[in-house]
Design a protein around this motif. Sequence first.
Motif, PDB file in Angstrom:
ATOM      1  N   CYS A  37      44.840  29.495  33.252  1.00 27.46           N
ATOM      2  CA  CYS A  37      45.052  30.891  33.630  1.00 27.46           C
ATOM      3  C   CYS A  37      44.929  31.064  35.137  1.00 27.46           C
ATOM      4  CB  CYS A  37      44.046  31.781  32.898  1.00 27.46           C
ATOM      5  SG  CYS A  37      44.203  33.547  33.266  1.00 27.46           S
ATOM      6  N   LEU A  41      47.863  32.378  37.990  1.00 21.11           N
ATOM      7  CA  LEU A  41      47.641  33.577  38.796  1.00 21.11           C
ATOM      8  C   LEU A  41      47.455  33.253  40.274  1.00 21.11           C
ATOM      9  CD1 LEU A  41      45.411  35.657  36.372  1.00 21.11           C
ATOM     10  CD2 LEU A  41      47.747  36.163  37.090  1.00 21.11           C
ATOM     11  N   LEU A 265      49.131  38.576  44.630  1.00 25.89           N
ATOM     12  CA  LEU A 265      48.104  39.215  43.804  1.00 25.89           C
ATOM     13  C   LEU A 265      47.112  39.964  44.696  1.00 25.89           C
ATOM     14  CD1 LEU A 265      46.856  39.438  40.875  1.00 25.89           C
ATOM     15  CD2 LEU A 265      45.439  37.483  41.513  1.00 25.89           C
ATOM     16  N   CYS A 314      40.946  34.060  29.261  1.00 26.03           N
ATOM     17  CA  CYS A 314      41.869  34.599  30.266  1.00 26.03           C
ATOM     18  C   CYS A 314      41.226  35.722  31.068  1.00 26.03           C
ATOM     19  CB  CYS A 314      43.159  35.062  29.597  1.00 26.03           C
ATOM     20  SG  CYS A 314      44.207  33.678  29.064  1.00 26.03           S
ATOM     21  N   GLY A 318      41.362  35.299  34.925  1.00 24.91           N
ATOM     22  CA  GLY A 318      41.905  36.316  35.807  1.00 24.91           C
ATOM     23  C   GLY A 318      40.914  36.744  36.868  1.00 24.91           C
ATOM     24  N   SER A 322      41.187  35.901  40.957  1.00 23.26           N
ATOM     25  CA  SER A 322      41.167  37.027  41.888  1.00 23.26           C
ATOM     26  C   SER A 322      40.090  36.861  42.950  1.00 23.26           C
ATOM     27  CB  SER A 322      40.949  38.328  41.113  1.00 23.26           C
ATOM     28  OG  SER A 322      41.983  38.518  40.163  1.00 23.26           O
ATOM     29  N   SER A 332      38.438  42.133  40.709  1.00 26.28           N
ATOM     30  CA  SER A 332      38.660  40.895  39.958  1.00 26.28           C
ATOM     31  C   SER A 332      38.440  41.081  38.466  1.00 26.28           C
ATOM     32  CB  SER A 332      37.747  39.791  40.499  1.00 26.28           C
ATOM     33  OG  SER A 332      38.035  39.512  41.858  1.00 26.28           O
ATOM     34  N   VAL A 335      41.507  42.717  37.047  1.00 25.97           N
ATOM     35  CA  VAL A 335      42.591  41.747  36.855  1.00 25.97           C
ATOM     36  C   VAL A 335      42.301  40.880  35.628  1.00 25.97           C
ATOM     37  CG1 VAL A 335      43.787  39.743  37.832  1.00 25.97           C
ATOM     38  CG2 VAL A 335      43.235  41.707  39.291  1.00 25.97           C
ATOM     39  N   GLY A 336      41.020  40.516  35.433  1.00 31.87           N
ATOM     40  CA  GLY A 336      40.654  39.739  34.250  1.00 31.87           C
ATOM     41  C   GLY A 336      41.001  40.466  32.961  1.00 31.87           C
ATOM     42  N   ALA A 339      44.674  40.184  32.439  1.00 36.56           N
ATOM     43  CA  ALA A 339      45.040  38.841  31.988  1.00 36.56           C
ATOM     44  C   ALA A 339      44.693  38.638  30.517  1.00 36.56           C
ATOM     45  CB  ALA A 339      44.346  37.790  32.851  1.00 36.56           C
ATOM     46  N   TYR A 354      52.677  34.902  33.668  1.00 30.95           N
ATOM     47  CA  TYR A 354      52.253  36.282  33.856  1.00 30.95           C
ATOM     48  C   TYR A 354      53.245  37.001  34.756  1.00 30.95           C
ATOM     49  CZ  TYR A 354      47.587  35.718  31.803  1.00 30.95           C
ATOM     50  OH  TYR A 354      46.533  35.516  30.934  1.00 30.95           O
ATOM     51  N   ILE A 359      50.621  42.755  35.372  1.00 32.81           N
ATOM     52  CA  ILE A 359      49.205  42.513  35.656  1.00 32.81           C
ATOM     53  C   ILE A 359      48.659  43.611  36.565  1.00 32.81           C
ATOM     54  CG2 ILE A 359      47.653  41.019  37.008  1.00 32.81           C
ATOM     55  CD1 ILE A 359      47.978  39.835  34.357  1.00 32.81           C
TER      56      ILE A 359
END
Length: 379
Positions: A37, A41, A265, A314, A318, A322, A332, A335-336, A339, A354, A359
């Motif tokens: 993952c 990303l 990102l 994930c 994620g 991040s 972060s 974002v997790g 994900a 992704y 996202i």
Amino acid sequence: MVLDIHATPSIPPNPRTTAPGKVQYAAGGVARNIAECVSKLGTKPYMISALGLDMPGNLLLEYWKSAGLSLEGIRMSHEIETPVVCIVFDTEGEPSAAVASVESLERFLTPEWVVQFKRSIASAPIMMVDANLSLPALKMSCQLATEVGTPVWFEPVSVAKSKRIASVAKYVTFASPNEDELISMANSLSNKQKLPTITKNNNTTISSLFQQLKPAIWVLLETGIKVVILTLGSKGVLLCSKGRFNFKHIGPKRNDRSHEIGRRLYDTISQLCPSERFFSALRLEERSSMSPYVVHFPAVECASVVRLTGAGDCLVGGAVASICAGLDVMQSVAVGIAAAKGAVEVETNVPNGYNLDQIAADARSAYLGAKVVFCESTL
């Protein structure tokens, strides 16, 4: 790194007989899922593990080689039997039974193997360890990271293995348990009366759930773990810290390991999820060094739920990607969550890819929906 065998019945299974359905191979292992993952990303992970030169091992290496990731930390030998886990799901996609054959991890992923990669650990923005490691290897990994100043993320894997936190808690910056793992970890760290399992239903509020979980969360924070990222399934995530933890500067401002996706990102999330939303109100300089702080991030609604096994991995992946890209911890975690949403919508543990726009939209939804659950300030 583990080969998962997923067995999904098309009708409710009965004991002592077979049921029609689908059986699939999936690249698995908590740390491997997280690393895959992370790579998708925008950050290149460095994996330390052990695999056999056998059919399961070859399957697990396919993605690693195709992604151009380093094989240097992966111990490979004909002596090693590649770890395999067979999972039987119910018709709703939840695991109902599983058998794990992972003895090779403890036998061959030794402290002596790990210590060879001290330089790589030192150059990493963060080191994630999962509790599949033997106690000696787990302790060596965490000691090395602490010695060279690299933050440690502990992923408990299961209720039984989560108890291994007792030997390394003082080295851990982040821990990411679910509710059951949290209780198990707290009981392993506390000399007091054992904490009971929690009771909840679909109507349980976040406030009520937090009140039940608070004693266990406090045990982890009192032991020295800086941040507890408590996963609550469809109810989202509780981010819990104690004291003046600097949420904004745990990772690098920019990570040299980030490629184009990681840079995009960072730029996208920085604009959509402004740090000031939390940090202007948090006023770290006015908070007691002993003051707990808890934020609830809601889950993001899924179009469809196919399988839940990769969601937690994930979420961590994620968040780690991040942090490595230079985002703060609040961003972060958002974002997790995004994900994780992508993971439950596919049959594999980690999506094949992704979409950054999706996202970003999902992360913004989680970030703007987040609310402070608990905060004590000194006046």
